[in-house]
Every structure is written in structure tokens, then in C-alpha cells.
Design a protein around this motif. Structure first.
Motif, mmCIF file in Angstrom:
data_model
loop_
_atom_site.group_PDB
_atom_site.id
_atom_site.type_symbol
_atom_site.label_atom_id
_atom_site.label_comp_id
_atom_site.label_asym_id
_atom_site.label_seq_id
_atom_site.Cartn_x
_atom_site.Cartn_y
_atom_site.Cartn_z
ATOM 1 N N UNK A 127 -5.553 -11.241 37.038
ATOM 2 C CA UNK A 127 -6.518 -10.170 37.247
ATOM 3 C C UNK A 127 -6.380 -9.077 36.190
ATOM 4 N N UNK A 128 -5.171 -8.851 35.721
ATOM 5 C CA UNK A 128 -4.969 -7.793 34.741
ATOM 6 C C UNK A 128 -5.572 -8.083 33.393
ATOM 7 N N UNK A 129 -5.908 -9.342 33.132
ATOM 8 C CA UNK A 129 -6.461 -9.698 31.824
ATOM 9 C C UNK A 129 -7.809 -9.027 31.595
ATOM 10 N N UNK A 130 -8.537 -8.750 32.685
ATOM 11 C CA UNK A 130 -9.851 -8.120 32.544
ATOM 12 C C UNK A 130 -9.740 -6.689 32.020
ATOM 13 N N UNK A 131 -8.557 -6.088 32.123
ATOM 14 C CA UNK A 131 -8.366 -4.724 31.643
ATOM 15 C C UNK A 131 -8.178 -4.679 30.133
ATOM 16 N N UNK A 132 -7.852 -5.816 29.549
ATOM 17 C CA UNK A 132 -7.645 -5.904 28.109
ATOM 18 C C UNK A 132 -8.925 -6.388 27.458
ATOM 19 N N UNK A 133 -9.470 -5.569 26.552
ATOM 20 C CA UNK A 133 -10.755 -5.903 25.949
ATOM 21 C C UNK A 133 -10.701 -7.221 25.167
ATOM 22 N N UNK A 134 -9.605 -7.440 24.440
ATOM 23 C CA UNK A 134 -9.480 -8.662 23.659
ATOM 24 C C UNK A 134 -9.445 -9.885 24.580
ATOM 25 N N UNK A 135 -8.667 -9.789 25.663
ATOM 26 C CA UNK A 135 -8.588 -10.891 26.620
ATOM 27 C C UNK A 135 -9.915 -11.093 27.343
ATOM 28 N N UNK A 136 -10.564 -9.983 27.629
ATOM 29 C CA UNK A 136 -11.852 -10.070 28.308
ATOM 30 C C UNK A 136 -12.866 -10.814 27.445
ATOM 31 N N UNK A 137 -12.858 -10.501 26.149
ATOM 32 C CA UNK A 137 -13.761 -11.189 25.224
ATOM 33 C C UNK A 137 -13.417 -12.674 25.132
ATOM 34 N N UNK A 138 -12.122 -12.968 25.102
ATOM 35 C CA UNK A 138 -11.690 -14.364 25.047
ATOM 36 C C UNK A 138 -12.120 -15.117 26.295
ATOM 37 N N UNK A 139 -11.969 -14.470 27.439
ATOM 38 C CA UNK A 139 -12.351 -15.113 28.698
ATOM 39 C C UNK A 139 -13.850 -15.386 28.721
ATOM 40 N N UNK A 140 -14.627 -14.433 28.286
ATOM 41 C CA UNK A 140 -16.080 -14.615 28.252
ATOM 42 C C UNK A 140 -16.463 -15.769 27.327
ATOM 43 N N UNK A 141 -15.739 -15.901 26.215
ATOM 44 C CA UNK A 141 -16.002 -16.997 25.297
ATOM 45 C C UNK A 141 -15.684 -18.354 25.918
ATOM 46 N N UNK A 142 -14.577 -18.413 26.653
ATOM 47 C CA UNK A 142 -14.210 -19.663 27.317
ATOM 48 C C UNK A 142 -15.231 -20.005 28.402
ATOM 49 N N UNK A 143 -15.655 -18.999 29.165
ATOM 50 C CA UNK A 143 -16.658 -19.227 30.209
ATOM 51 C C UNK A 143 -17.973 -19.715 29.604
ATOM 52 N N UNK A 144 -18.365 -19.127 28.476
ATOM 53 C CA UNK A 144 -19.601 -19.546 27.824
ATOM 54 C C UNK A 144 -19.479 -20.988 27.322
ATOM 55 N N UNK A 145 -18.311 -21.320 26.775
ATOM 56 C CA UNK A 145 -18.086 -22.686 26.311
ATOM 57 C C UNK A 145 -18.180 -23.680 27.466
ATOM 58 N N UNK A 146 -17.586 -23.307 28.603
ATOM 59 C CA UNK A 146 -17.634 -24.185 29.776
ATOM 60 C C UNK A 146 -19.072 -24.366 30.260
ATOM 61 N N UNK A 147 -19.832 -23.278 30.305
ATOM 62 C CA UNK A 147 -21.227 -23.384 30.748
ATOM 63 C C UNK A 147 -22.038 -24.264 29.804
ATOM 64 N N UNK A 148 -21.788 -24.122 28.506
ATOM 65 C CA UNK A 148 -22.507 -24.935 27.531
ATOM 66 C C UNK A 148 -22.161 -26.411 27.699
ATOM 67 N N UNK A 149 -20.879 -26.688 27.927
ATOM 68 C CA UNK A 149 -20.451 -28.075 28.113
ATOM 69 C C UNK A 149 -21.068 -28.663 29.378
ATOM 70 N N UNK A 150 -21.053 -27.909 30.470
ATOM 71 C CA UNK A 150 -21.627 -28.400 31.722
ATOM 72 C C UNK A 150 -23.137 -28.593 31.596
ATOM 73 N N UNK A 151 -23.784 -27.742 30.817
ATOM 74 C CA UNK A 151 -25.223 -27.902 30.595
ATOM 75 C C UNK A 151 -25.496 -29.177 29.808
ATOM 76 N N UNK A 152 -24.645 -29.459 28.825
ATOM 77 C CA UNK A 152 -24.782 -30.703 28.062
ATOM 78 C C UNK A 152 -24.552 -31.909 28.964
#
Length: 216
Positions: free
Chosen positions: A110-135
Motif C-alpha cells: 500500500x505504501x508504494x502509492x505514496x511514491x510517485x516513481x513507484x506509482x508511475x511504474x505501477x500504472x505502467x504495469x497495469x496498462x501493460x496488463x490491460x493491453x495484453x488482456x485486450x489482445x
């Protein structure tokens, strides 16, 4: 029969062994009987014989046509299956990628969301997962997350049993690994934990053995 042919036949019979003579006489008698039978046939007999022969030929033709149609259908199905499931091996390889993306997201605290760099990384991973599932979806690959569903041996692999007050006995209480199907064909079963010994009330439609596929 001419006199010369008759004399020749008599000479051959004279020179033949007794067994050969008997066989020759029997063959001659059969020929005579066949000739007599042909001569004794009436027009109705000839017509009936021709009709029977015609019916037999028609039956053979229908059988041949049916067999040819079955071959055509099997060939068409083989072509369709080849087109639909040609990506099966590639799809299975990509499932590991999807699993790893999901594990990475679940491992984030949960603390990762407080870190901007980690938050950006998490969003990137989530976007990658959504793109893969869409494919996956665009190519006919469907994800199975059967939490709360009744155990289906055709789609689920029971790994362990566990007590649960939220799910009736025989239902999926925990999903260890999501399953996938490719255009209706199982690509990978979902690995699940099954409820047992809980106090949850089963559905009215859940009968013993109703989760077993009896179509085979």
C-alpha cells in the motif's frame, strides 16, 4: 459343337486324370444348367433382376456420396480448427507473461502509492496488463476467474480443500491461478482451492454430480 472340337474335347478328356474328368463334367453341367436357367427366364424375371441391380447400384452411389460428404466436412473442420487454434502454443507462452504482471501488481504494498516513481511504474504495469488482456480477447482468449463458482473439472483444477463460510461445499473458495480458454477450448485450467466443511448454504440448483460433464 463341331465334330473336330468334339473329337478334341474327347481326346483331352481321355488324356485327363479321373479327377480332372469329374471336374470338367461338373463344369459342363453347370454351364448347361446356367444356359437353361437363362433360357427359362420370363420378361418379368429379367425386369426384376434389372430393378434389383439398379437398386443395388443406387445404394452404392448414395453410400459413396455420403462418404464423400463426410470427408469434405472433416476436411473443412480440420481447416477451421487449424485456423482457430494455430496460436495455441504461442498463447500458452504468453500466459506466463500475464501471470507475472499480475504477481507484480499483487506484490506491491500500500505504501508504494505514496511514491510517485513507484506509482508511475505501477500504472505502467497495469496498462501493460490491460493491453495484453485486450489482445487476448481480440484473439479469442478468455480469462477464467471462477471464484464462487461450482467446481467444474472441465475448467478447474482443484489444488486443495479449505473451510469457508462464504462459499458452499464444492465451490471455488480461492483462485491460485487464473485459467484461460481459446475460442471455447480449454487453454489452461484455473488452479483453485475448493470449499469444504463450511456453513454456507448451497444453491438450490446445485445437485451432487451436476458439475460432471456427462456429454462424453
Amino acid at each position: 459343337m463341331t465334330e473336330t472340337a468334339k473329337n478334341t474335347t474327347e481326346e483331352e478328356m481321355h488324356d485327363a486324370s479321373p479327377a480332372e474328368q469329374v471336374a470338367a463334367e461338373e463344369a459342363a453341367q453347370e454351364d448347361v444348367a446356367q444356359d437353361q436357367a437363362e433360357a427359362a427366364k420370363t420378361p418379368d424375371d429379367v425386369i426384376a433382376a434389372l430393378q434389383a441391380e439398379n437398386a443395388e447400384l443406387k445404394d452404392r452411389l448414395l453410400r459413396t456420396a455420403a462418404e464423400a460428404e463426410n470427408i469434405r466436412r472433416r476436411a473443412k473442420k480440420d481447416v477451421e480448427d487449424s485456423a482457430n487454434y494455430a496460436i495455441t502454443k504461442f498463447a500458452r507462452d504468453l500466459l506466463d507473461v500475464s501471470d507475472n504482471l499480475r504477481r507484480a501488481l499483487e506484490a506491491v504494498g500500500d505504501g508504494a502509492q505514496q511514491n510517485e516513481a513507484m506509482k508511475t511504474l505501477i500504472e505502467g504495469v497495469e496498462m501493460t496488463e490491460r493491453t495484453l488482456l485486450k489482445s487476448f480477447e481480440q484473439n479469442g482468449i478468455e480469462k477464467l476467474e471462477p471464484l464462487g463458482e461450482k467446481l467444474d473439472p472441465n475448467k478447474h483444477q482443484a489444488v486443495f480443500e479449505m473451510p469457508s463460510t462464504e462459499h458452499p461445499d464444492g465451490h471455488v473458495a480461492q483462485v491460485m491461478q487464473a485459467g484461460y480458454v481459446l475460442k471455447g477450448r480449454l487453454l489452461r485450467p484455473a488452479m483453485v482451492g475448493v470449499a469444504k466443511g463450511g456453513n454456507a448454504t448451497p444453491d438450490a440448483n446445485d445437485e451432487p454430480g451436476s458439475n460432471v460433464d456427462t456429454s462424453a
